[in-house]
Write a protein that holds these residues in place. Structure first.
Motif, mmCIF file in Angstrom:
data_model
loop_
_atom_site.group_PDB
_atom_site.id
_atom_site.type_symbol
_atom_site.label_atom_id
_atom_site.label_comp_id
_atom_site.label_asym_id
_atom_site.label_seq_id
_atom_site.Cartn_x
_atom_site.Cartn_y
_atom_site.Cartn_z
ATOM 1 N N ASP A 117 0.795 -1.225 0.000
ATOM 2 C CA ASP A 117 0.000 0.000 0.000
ATOM 3 C C ASP A 117 0.830 1.279 0.000
ATOM 4 O OD1 ASP A 117 -2.528 -1.205 -0.118
ATOM 5 O OD2 ASP A 117 -2.478 -1.635 2.023
ATOM 6 N N GLY A 118 2.029 1.230 -0.555
ATOM 7 C CA GLY A 118 2.884 2.421 -0.603
ATOM 8 C C GLY A 118 2.246 3.588 -1.337
ATOM 9 N N ALA A 119 1.591 3.317 -2.468
ATOM 10 C CA ALA A 119 0.940 4.391 -3.226
ATOM 11 C C ALA A 119 -0.199 5.022 -2.414
ATOM 12 C CB ALA A 119 0.417 3.858 -4.560
ATOM 13 N N LEU A 120 -0.950 4.201 -1.697
ATOM 14 C CA LEU A 120 -2.029 4.711 -0.843
ATOM 15 C C LEU A 120 -1.462 5.606 0.261
ATOM 16 C CD1 LEU A 120 -5.025 4.682 0.036
ATOM 17 C CD2 LEU A 120 -4.464 2.670 1.419
ATOM 18 N N ILE A 121 -0.350 5.210 0.837
ATOM 19 C CA ILE A 121 0.281 6.015 1.890
ATOM 20 C C ILE A 121 0.760 7.344 1.330
ATOM 21 C CG2 ILE A 121 2.290 6.112 3.435
ATOM 22 C CD1 ILE A 121 1.785 3.034 3.881
ATOM 23 N N ASP A 122 1.321 7.335 0.117
ATOM 24 C CA ASP A 122 1.713 8.597 -0.541
ATOM 25 C C ASP A 122 0.510 9.518 -0.690
ATOM 26 O OD1 ASP A 122 4.485 8.217 -0.896
ATOM 27 O OD2 ASP A 122 4.164 7.082 -2.750
ATOM 28 N N GLN A 123 -0.615 8.962 -1.139
ATOM 29 C CA GLN A 123 -1.842 9.754 -1.302
ATOM 30 C C GLN A 123 -2.303 10.329 0.029
ATOM 31 O OE1 GLN A 123 -4.627 6.997 -3.011
ATOM 32 N NE2 GLN A 123 -3.777 7.189 -5.084
ATOM 33 N N MET A 124 -2.237 9.510 1.078
ATOM 34 C CA MET A 124 -2.659 9.973 2.398
ATOM 35 C C MET A 124 -1.786 11.126 2.877
ATOM 36 S SD MET A 124 -3.423 6.326 4.272
ATOM 37 C CE MET A 124 -3.955 7.046 5.833
ATOM 38 N N LEU A 125 -0.481 11.001 2.725
ATOM 39 C CA LEU A 125 0.422 12.084 3.139
ATOM 40 C C LEU A 125 0.138 13.350 2.341
ATOM 41 C CD1 LEU A 125 3.752 10.062 3.497
ATOM 42 C CD2 LEU A 125 2.482 11.168 5.350
ATOM 43 N N ASP A 126 -0.002 13.212 1.006
ATOM 44 C CA ASP A 126 -0.297 14.379 0.159
ATOM 45 C C ASP A 126 -1.594 15.053 0.575
ATOM 46 O OD1 ASP A 126 1.984 13.856 -1.341
ATOM 47 O OD2 ASP A 126 0.891 12.826 -2.947
ATOM 48 N N GLU A 127 -2.646 14.262 0.756
ATOM 49 C CA GLU A 127 -3.957 14.805 1.109
ATOM 50 C C GLU A 127 -3.928 15.490 2.475
ATOM 51 O OE1 GLU A 127 -8.541 13.197 1.639
ATOM 52 O OE2 GLU A 127 -7.109 11.990 0.467
ATOM 53 N N ARG A 152 -6.606 15.041 9.409
ATOM 54 C CA ARG A 152 -6.241 13.639 9.596
ATOM 55 C C ARG A 152 -6.953 12.825 8.522
ATOM 56 N NH1 ARG A 152 -3.761 10.581 12.998
ATOM 57 N NH2 ARG A 152 -3.191 12.291 14.371
ATOM 58 N N ILE A 153 -6.213 11.913 7.887
ATOM 59 C CA ILE A 153 -6.749 11.089 6.801
ATOM 60 C C ILE A 153 -6.768 9.628 7.258
ATOM 61 C CG2 ILE A 153 -6.456 10.392 4.383
ATOM 62 C CD1 ILE A 153 -7.024 13.424 4.831
ATOM 63 N N ASN A 154 -7.897 8.966 7.034
ATOM 64 C CA ASN A 154 -8.068 7.556 7.428
ATOM 65 C C ASN A 154 -8.306 6.707 6.193
ATOM 66 O OD1 ASN A 154 -8.102 8.192 10.285
ATOM 67 N ND2 ASN A 154 -10.144 9.025 9.913
ATOM 68 N N ARG A 155 -7.506 5.649 6.041
ATOM 69 C CA ARG A 155 -7.676 4.702 4.944
ATOM 70 C C ARG A 155 -7.320 3.305 5.455
ATOM 71 N NH1 ARG A 155 -9.231 8.847 3.105
ATOM 72 N NH2 ARG A 155 -8.752 9.853 1.144
ATOM 73 N N THR A 156 -7.840 2.308 4.777
ATOM 74 C CA THR A 156 -7.574 0.928 5.155
ATOM 75 C C THR A 156 -6.377 0.384 4.378
ATOM 76 O OG1 THR A 156 -9.908 0.580 5.639
ATOM 77 C CG2 THR A 156 -8.562 -1.387 5.310
ATOM 78 N N ARG A 182 -6.653 -6.215 7.942
ATOM 79 C CA ARG A 182 -7.084 -4.934 7.372
ATOM 80 C C ARG A 182 -7.071 -3.950 8.534
ATOM 81 N NH1 ARG A 182 -9.582 -4.268 2.785
ATOM 82 N NH2 ARG A 182 -11.288 -3.045 3.622
ATOM 83 N N LEU A 183 -6.245 -2.913 8.394
ATOM 84 C CA LEU A 183 -6.060 -1.937 9.471
ATOM 85 C C LEU A 183 -6.423 -0.557 8.961
ATOM 86 C CD1 LEU A 183 -3.090 -3.808 9.268
ATOM 87 C CD2 LEU A 183 -3.241 -3.126 11.627
ATOM 88 N N THR A 184 -7.209 0.177 9.725
ATOM 89 C CA THR A 184 -7.507 1.552 9.348
ATOM 90 C C THR A 184 -6.387 2.430 9.883
ATOM 91 O OG1 THR A 184 -9.876 1.152 9.393
ATOM 92 C CG2 THR A 184 -9.160 3.455 9.471
ATOM 93 N N LEU A 185 -5.586 2.934 8.953
ATOM 94 C CA LEU A 185 -4.452 3.783 9.269
ATOM 95 C C LEU A 185 -4.922 5.231 9.285
ATOM 96 C CD1 LEU A 185 -1.354 4.075 9.642
ATOM 97 C CD2 LEU A 185 -1.174 4.086 7.140
ATOM 98 N N SER A 186 -4.557 5.954 10.324
ATOM 99 C CA SER A 186 -4.937 7.352 10.474
ATOM 100 C C SER A 186 -3.662 8.187 10.466
ATOM 101 C CB SER A 186 -5.704 7.538 11.790
ATOM 102 O OG SER A 186 -6.127 8.863 11.937
ATOM 103 N N VAL A 187 -3.540 9.103 9.501
ATOM 104 C CA VAL A 187 -2.322 9.891 9.309
ATOM 105 C C VAL A 187 -2.643 11.372 9.309
ATOM 106 C CG1 VAL A 187 -0.438 10.416 7.710
ATOM 107 C CG2 VAL A 187 -1.233 8.069 7.946
ATOM 108 N N LYS A 188 -1.834 12.139 10.021
ATOM 109 C CA LYS A 188 -1.883 13.597 9.930
ATOM 110 C C LYS A 188 -0.459 14.074 9.708
ATOM 111 C CE LYS A 188 -3.641 17.841 11.717
ATOM 112 N NZ LYS A 188 -4.412 18.508 12.718
#
Length: 158
Positions: free
Chosen positions: A107-117, A124-128, A148-154
């Motif tokens: 899920d590296g691409a998803l993490i990049d999107q979360m950081l950008d957003e 704070r952005i939440n994605r699985t 499946r973990l809901t990751l919450s990033v700010k």
């Protein structure tokens, strides 16, 4: 210095400083690139349960690392402060892992999107994120468990 060697030192320091229980399980980063992370945890007296398989708690630690260590790595590479945690976890245990276990997240691409957003919105952005657990020495690529973990990033620029 090889990327995984440097990442393993970072993991050891992080565990020692913030979460010693991670260090107790002796995780090792096997493979890391922009899109994926593979972490392993040995099958030892520290990680086994009374049935001789890897204990649920050790599996949770491995899933945690595979699902979140890329956030730590990517934020550091970007020069960004990122606070992250898990909001929930769902696990499905399919087979008993009775040797070294490997945890893979792609899920590296998803993490990049979360950081950008998060940087753009300031929210704070939440994605699985998904993690697959295997036991390659005994069962090849057959999943032992899935998480499946809901990751919450700010994130915010330094």
């Amino acid at each position: 210095m090889k990327l995984t060697t440097k990442a393993n030192w970072g993991l050891k320091l992080f565990a020692w400083r913030y979460i010693p229980l991670i260090g107790f399980c002796s995780p090792r980063i096997e493979r890391m690139d922009e899109d994926s992370l593979e972490v392993s945890i040995p099958h030892t007296w520290r990680t086994k349960n009374h049935l001789g398989s890897v204990y649920f708690g050790a599996l949770a630690i491995g899933a945690d690392l595979a699902g979140a260590f890329l956030v730590f790595h990517k934020a550091k590479a970007r020069g960004v402060n990122a606070n992250f945690a898990f909001k929930d976890v769902q696990g499905e245990f399919l087979m008993r892992p009775e040797a070294r276990v490997h945890f893979v997240s792609n899920d590296g691409a998803l993490i990049d999107q979360m950081l950008d957003e998060s940087i753009v919105s300031g929210q704070r952005i939440n994605r699985t994120v998904s993690v697959v657990v295997t036991c390659p020495t005994l069962h090849g690529d057959t999943p032992m468990a899935t998480f499946r973990l809901t990751l919450s990033v700010k994130a915010k620029p330094r």
